[in-house]
Design an enzyme around this catalytic site. Structure first.
Site, PDB file in Angstrom:
ATOM      1  CD  GLU A   1      82.385   7.315  21.275  1.00 33.54           C
ATOM      2  OE1 GLU A   1      81.488   6.480  21.471  1.00 33.54           O
ATOM      3  OE2 GLU A   1      82.607   7.839  20.151  1.00 33.54           O
TER       4      GLU A   1
ATOM      5  NE  ARG B   1      83.926   4.538  17.976  1.00 37.21           N
ATOM      6  CZ  ARG B   1      82.746   4.639  17.363  1.00 37.21           C
ATOM      7  NH1 ARG B   1      81.633   4.711  18.062  1.00 37.21           N
ATOM      8  NH2 ARG B   1      82.678   4.700  16.051  1.00 37.21           N
TER       9      ARG B   1
ATOM     10  CE  LYS C   1      65.882   3.628  19.774  1.00 39.83           C
ATOM     11  NZ  LYS C   1      66.852   4.061  20.809  1.00 39.83           N
TER      12      LYS C   1
END
Length: 629
Positions: free
Chosen positions: A367, A395, A281
């Site tokens: 979730e 979700r 990243k």
């Protein structure tokens, strides 16, 4: 870094990319990375993730015949290089602005955006669907899912892997792993192994050996185990092969000399394939490499200077108010457990993790598990607080109903990003939580109007013995000072904030403040309702009987929202009064500046005033029978 984008400026589509030599592709990567940095620094947006996918994006579009071949990007916050290379370079200055480019893939934006994303872990399922469709139609096309290591923590990704291994369709899953590093010797070895194992000779030899050895089952099983364990010593792919995938890698995701030939080999292979690439990243921008979290989604900044702290401390955000409350309540009640589905920073839980590590649980992008995990804790007498974005709780709706509400368990849902979220757009807007929560038995829905009320209503919710949800928006509020105490507010009761005549405005949440401003010009009454459920029916009916019209205001969808709750209450009380409900329309709200979006939806002070005048005029007509006065 360079400011010369001569080669990049010649790329209008991936077709141009495929004409370049390997040397030119490497130069393109340098220019593309610089363009991403310069562009995001001027508009804001996701940076670290996009700097990490430059070479991978180039390699995919160079090897695969896009858009005929389908590339599905998981989440999509790493697709700026993809957008730039697919004809949208000149529009990057409009990124995440109203009327401009989306920060995520959108099917209506480009034919190269094969699947709309922004929520995690959907790519493998979507790419599999595309692969099976191609198989059914007899079309020669490849489907590629690009998924990050974080997204692989979600159960949906493994459900898709399980299905894909059985379906046997021609698809490639690329795992973009940016949470580990490969030292040069290991990287070189893995590059060699990946190219060898993806080559036609290895595949042909393996298939021939299997055909011969199947006539001697004991030898076949011995060979299979030998191959599996030999590969397992140098590659961590056994788990994916158990799902029915052929695994390759890991390889350096910034090395085009490794990526391109490996992808070329995989392009011509059949069946479900899995390629593990390792990226970094923030690659190429030292500040982002050193702190990829800070540079994940920065606002505008000077790349030469990096991110700076503001000269004057900004007003605390609602997220920060929640984070401080969580720590204070945890100190006061040892039963409190904090849960987040991979949003520690976004939900304001960094300090909580540091102070209460044993009571902090990041369950990954899962979730559904987060909600049922909280239910299990509540069964044993704990007081779980699930910090989750409004749009992400969608979700886990079945778990919310079946595992929490049906059992009437005391779980607090701290719903961040309720209402419009600005630049992230429709995929992240918390437009539906009032509607989808208030219809659930046992569930309470609280809508604080400011920072201090957020703290008070969080405390009020925590004190209950049933499921509760406290919704608050992204960013800062009116700047109301937050008291350090853990006070509660009267349960299920609103308050009148301004006394006026003829019109009563019932405000839910932070839209109280534009409602108050509009009421000044209209001399209207304004109530801060605080609770959608339980609704303060006594206050609603009192105001309905003493005013000529009722106006409800909420930063949520109108269908089934707080306005609907008010109208249902009035109907049950048999009170006939004109009601104007203001909220988000029945459409997906585009990305853009939050203030502008609220204005376009008629939810700023001027919009509220104009809507009232348009409906009722300067003096609303008395439309009700006198008996209801």
């Amino acid at each position: 870094m360079t400011t010369n984008h001569a080669l990049l400026n010649t790329i209008q589509s991936p077709a141009d990319l495929r004409k370049l030599s390997r040397v030119e592709l490497k130069q393109l990567a340098v220019e593309l990375r610089d363009f991403v940095l310069q562009s995001v620094s001027q508009t804001g947006g996701h940076l670290s993730s996009n700097l990490g996918t430059v070479e991978l994006t180039i390699a995919l579009h160079h090897v695969f015949n896009t858009p005929h071949d389908r590339i599905v990007w998981d989440v999509g916050h790493q697709t700026y290089p993809h957008k730039i290379l697919t004809g949208r370079r000149d529009r990057m200055s409009t990124l995440r602005q109203y009327g401009g480019l989306s920060g995520f893939p959108r099917r209506d934006e480009s034919e190269y955006d094969t699947f709309g994303t922004a929520h995690s872990s959907t790519s493998i399922s979507a790419a599999l669907g595309m692969a099976v469709a191609a198989q059914m139609r007899g079309e020669d096309r490849r489907s590629v899912a690009v998924i990050g290591d974080g997204a692989m923590t979600a159960g949906m990704a493994f459900e898709a892997l399980n299905n894909a291994g059985v379906a046997g369709a021609n698809m490639l899953v690329v795992l973009n792993d940016n949470d580990m590093s490969i030292s040069p010797p290991v990287g070189a070895l893995n590059r060699y192994l990946a190219r060898l194992m993806s080559g036609k000779f290895y595949a042909a030899a393996r298939d021939t050996a299997k055909t011969v050895l199947k006539n001697a089952p004991p030898l076949f099983e011995l060979a299979r185990r030998f191959e599996e364990h030999a590969k397992g010593m140098v590659v961590p792919g056994t788990i994916f092969e158990e799902f029915g995938f052929t695994y390759f890698g890991p390889i350096d995701g910034h090395d085009l000399d490794s990526l391109i030939p490996t992808l070329e080999n995989l392009r011509d292979m059949k069946g479900p394939l899995f390629l593990h690439v390792v990226t970094k990243k923030g690659m190429g921008y030292k500040l982002a490499e050193a702190d990829p979290v800070a540079y994940h989604g920065p606002s505008k900044f000077n790349p030469a200077e990096g991110l700076k702290k503001p000269a004057t401390p900004p007003k605390p955000t609602f997220t920060q108010v929640f984070g401080q409350w969580l720590c204070d309540m945890a100190a006061a009640d040892e039963r409190l457990v904090g849960i987040t589905p991979a949003m520690r920073e976004g939900s304001g839980m960094v300090e909580f993790e540091q102070r209460f590590p044993k009571r902090y649980h990041d369950v990954g992008i899962a979730e559904q598990h987060a909600v049922t995990f909280a239910a299990g804790l509540a069964c044993e007498g704990m007081k779980p607080v699930v910090a989750i974005y409004s749009t992400f709780l969608q979700r886990a709706y079945d778990q919310l109903i079946h595992d929490v509400a049906l059992q009437n368990l005391p779980v607090v849902f701290a719903l961040d990003r309720a209402g419009l979220v600005g630049a992230d757009g429709a995929t992240h807007a918390g437009a539906y939580d009032i509607s989808y929560l208030r219809c659930i038995p046992n569930m309470s829905v609280l809508t604080p109007a400011d920072e201090n009320e957020t703290r008070q209503l969080l405390t009020s919710a925590f004190k209950q013995d049933h499921p509760t949800a406290v919704r608050y928006p992204r960013g800062s509020g009116a700047g109301v000072a937050v008291q350090p105490t853990l006070d509660t507010l009267p349960w299920g009761q609103g308050e009148v904030r301004r006394r006026g005549e003829r019109i009563a405005i019932l405000a839910f949440g932070t839209l109280l403040h534009p409602a108050l401003a509009a009421a000044e010009n209209l001399n209207a009454t304004v109530a801060n309702m605080r609770f959608v459920k339980p609704l303060d029916v006594a206050l609603v009916t009192e105001l309905a009987r003493s005013h000529d019209a009722i106006v409800t205001v909420e930063e949520g969808c109108l269908m089934g929202g707080a306005g609907s709750a008010v109208q249902e209450a009035l109907q049950a009380a048999r009170i006939e009064v004109p009601v104007l409900s203001l909220g988000l329309p029945d459409e997906f709200i585009e990305h853009g500046d939050p203030a502008k979006l609220l204005s376009l939806c008629g939810l700023d002070a001027a919009g509220i005033e104009q809507s009232i005048l348009k409906r009722f005029g300067a003096r609303p007509a008395l439309l009700r029978p006198a008996v209801n006065r």
